[in-house]
Write a protein that holds these residues in place. Structure first.
Motif, PDB file in Angstrom:
ATOM      1  N   TYR A   2      20.947  -9.580 -23.065  1.00  0.00           N
ATOM      2  CA  TYR A   2      19.845 -10.298 -23.703  1.00  0.00           C
ATOM      3  C   TYR A   2      18.521 -10.087 -22.976  1.00  0.00           C
ATOM      4  CZ  TYR A   2      23.286 -12.629 -26.624  1.00  0.00           C
ATOM      5  OH  TYR A   2      24.287 -12.884 -27.536  1.00  0.00           O
ATOM      6  N   LYS A   3      17.449 -10.084 -23.753  1.00  0.00           N
ATOM      7  CA  LYS A   3      16.125  -9.854 -23.194  1.00  0.00           C
ATOM      8  C   LYS A   3      15.292 -11.122 -23.080  1.00  0.00           C
ATOM      9  CE  LYS A   3      15.877  -5.034 -24.662  1.00  0.00           C
ATOM     10  NZ  LYS A   3      15.110  -4.000 -25.414  1.00  0.00           N
ATOM     11  N   SER A   4      15.849 -12.237 -23.516  1.00  0.00           N
ATOM     12  CA  SER A   4      15.111 -13.496 -23.389  1.00  0.00           C
ATOM     13  C   SER A   4      16.077 -14.678 -23.312  1.00  0.00           C
ATOM     14  CB  SER A   4      14.162 -13.688 -24.577  1.00  0.00           C
ATOM     15  OG  SER A   4      14.878 -14.039 -25.748  1.00  0.00           O
ATOM     16  N   LEU A   5      15.647 -15.727 -22.608  1.00  0.00           N
ATOM     17  CA  LEU A   5      16.440 -16.944 -22.545  1.00  0.00           C
ATOM     18  C   LEU A   5      16.419 -17.650 -23.896  1.00  0.00           C
ATOM     19  CD1 LEU A   5      15.570 -18.476 -19.048  1.00  0.00           C
ATOM     20  CD2 LEU A   5      17.480 -17.004 -19.689  1.00  0.00           C
ATOM     21  N   GLU A   6      15.303 -17.503 -24.605  1.00  0.00           N
ATOM     22  CA  GLU A   6      15.188 -18.116 -25.918  1.00  0.00           C
ATOM     23  C   GLU A   6      16.244 -17.551 -26.870  1.00  0.00           C
ATOM     24  OE1 GLU A   6      14.240 -20.529 -28.893  1.00  0.00           O
ATOM     25  OE2 GLU A   6      13.450 -20.668 -26.857  1.00  0.00           O
ATOM     26  N   GLU A   7      16.480 -16.255 -26.778  1.00  0.00           N
ATOM     27  CA  GLU A   7      17.492 -15.624 -27.631  1.00  0.00           C
ATOM     28  C   GLU A   7      18.882 -16.160 -27.306  1.00  0.00           C
ATOM     29  OE1 GLU A   7      19.026 -11.132 -28.916  1.00  0.00           O
ATOM     30  OE2 GLU A   7      17.667 -11.398 -27.200  1.00  0.00           O
ATOM     31  N   ILE A   8      19.162 -16.316 -26.019  1.00  0.00           N
ATOM     32  CA  ILE A   8      20.457 -16.863 -25.606  1.00  0.00           C
ATOM     33  C   ILE A   8      20.599 -18.289 -26.139  1.00  0.00           C
ATOM     34  CG2 ILE A   8      21.892 -17.554 -23.648  1.00  0.00           C
ATOM     35  CD1 ILE A   8      20.527 -15.322 -22.034  1.00  0.00           C
ATOM     36  N   ALA A   9      19.531 -19.058 -26.033  1.00  0.00           N
ATOM     37  CA  ALA A   9      19.548 -20.441 -26.507  1.00  0.00           C
ATOM     38  C   ALA A   9      19.793 -20.497 -28.016  1.00  0.00           C
ATOM     39  CB  ALA A   9      18.243 -21.139 -26.161  1.00  0.00           C
ATOM     40  N   GLN A  10      19.192 -19.580 -28.749  1.00  0.00           N
ATOM     41  CA  GLN A  10      19.356 -19.545 -30.204  1.00  0.00           C
ATOM     42  C   GLN A  10      20.790 -19.188 -30.590  1.00  0.00           C
ATOM     43  OE1 GLN A  10      16.356 -16.860 -31.677  1.00  0.00           O
ATOM     44  NE2 GLN A  10      14.684 -18.317 -31.370  1.00  0.00           N
ATOM     45  N   VAL A  11      21.351 -18.204 -29.913  1.00  0.00           N
ATOM     46  CA  VAL A  11      22.733 -17.809 -30.186  1.00  0.00           C
ATOM     47  C   VAL A  11      23.681 -18.967 -29.867  1.00  0.00           C
ATOM     48  CG1 VAL A  11      24.609 -16.262 -29.509  1.00  0.00           C
ATOM     49  CG2 VAL A  11      22.302 -15.356 -29.815  1.00  0.00           C
TER      50      VAL A  11
END
Length: 289
Positions: A2-11
């Motif tokens: 992943y390239k962002s923490l926001e993406e991890i949070a969304q998943v």
């Protein structure tokens, strides 16, 4: 990765799975391994951290003579009641010193994410496990969180002092440790990522200026700063404090700051503490050995 923490949070939200499991699934997909294999390998790293902590030798000195024995000195101070800090902070300081010294003495450690910052994550994690009697399975989950945060930082910025100063090493390690600490204390995904952001923010601009080019001074004591900073950031996040600058933008700022740092304070041993009169004398003395 992943390239962002926001993406991890969304998943995490979309799949209704915890932060750590998002990272586990990504690791399995990227390396084409089973969850069991992934867990086995990461647990081996955590066990290696435990073993490195237990194997500390207060009598051992680094080749330069600058490092060794301070972990025991601090331990003795804690036992005698001379320290100001409470048991959690005191334990983290002791473990960070010991791990950093072990690295300087060429003993086996875990780069987390680098050898120079090897004391931060274990100092925080081992302390919390001991103080709160947390089982290894939950510690493993926290390891996934640390690795996920580290992966995002590596993608958006860098982890090497030569590339971005000590903020890239101790700062990244502190960010990783803070995120995991929040999880171990029962915090949610939002708190996890904001702890990572606040820990990094506190160390932006940190120079990499090793005396004589060795990962000893000031590196070992900066592991202490990274560990204590991680715990303070975790507590702030758990209390509901949030970073005004979004976490991923904080990492972008670290990259920008790192690029702006002069070469002299990016692990070259030419600036900062390495350039002081004493620092230069130490370097010259080692060259003539």
């Amino acid at each position: 990765m992943y390239k962002s923490l926001e993406e991890i949070a969304q998943v995490s939200k979309q799949k209704n799975i915890p932060f750590w499991q998002v990272i586990l699934e990504d690791d399995c997909k990227e390396r084409m391994v089973s969850p069991e294999q992934s867990k086995k390998e990461l647990m081996a790293m955590y066990q290696a951290m435990k073993e490195a902590d237990a194997a500390y030798d207060a009598k051992q000195k680094s080749r330069s003579g600058m490092v060794g024995g301070n972990g025991q000195l601090f331990h003795d101070a804690v036992v005698s009641g001379k320290t100001i800090c409470g048991p959690v902070i005191a334990s983290a300081i002791e473990k960070a010193l010991k791990m950093g010294e072990s690295n300087a003495c060429m003993k086996r450690i875990v780069a987390a994410p680098t050898a120079g910052a090897c004391g931060v994550v274990p100092a925080v994690y081992l302390t919390l496990q001991e103080q709160r009697q947390i089982d290894d399975e939950r510690m493993l989950e926290a390891m996934y969180i640390a690795s996920g945060v580290g992966g995002v930082i590596a993608n958006r910025a860098f982890l090497a002092g030569a590339a971005g100063g000590c903020q890239a090493e101790i700062g990244s390690a502190s960010s990783m440790a803070a995120a995991g600490a929040v999880y171990l204390a029962g915090g949610d995904t939002e708190a996890i990522i904001h702890a990572a952001a606040m820990a990094m923010k506190n160390l932006l601009g940190l120079a990499c200026d090793p005396v004589a080019g060795l990962v000893e001074v000031p590196c070992v004591k900066r592991n202490v700063v990274g560990a204590v900073n991680a715990l303070s950031a975790a507590d702030m996040a758990l209390a509901g404090v949030r970073s005004i600058i979004p976490p991923d933008e904080v990492f972008d700022a670290m990259r920008s700051v790192g690029i702006s740092l002069p070469e002299a304070i990016r692990e070259t041993g030419k600036g900062g503490l390495a350039a002081t009169t004493t620092g230069q004398k130490i370097a010259q003395g080692l060259q003539h050995e």
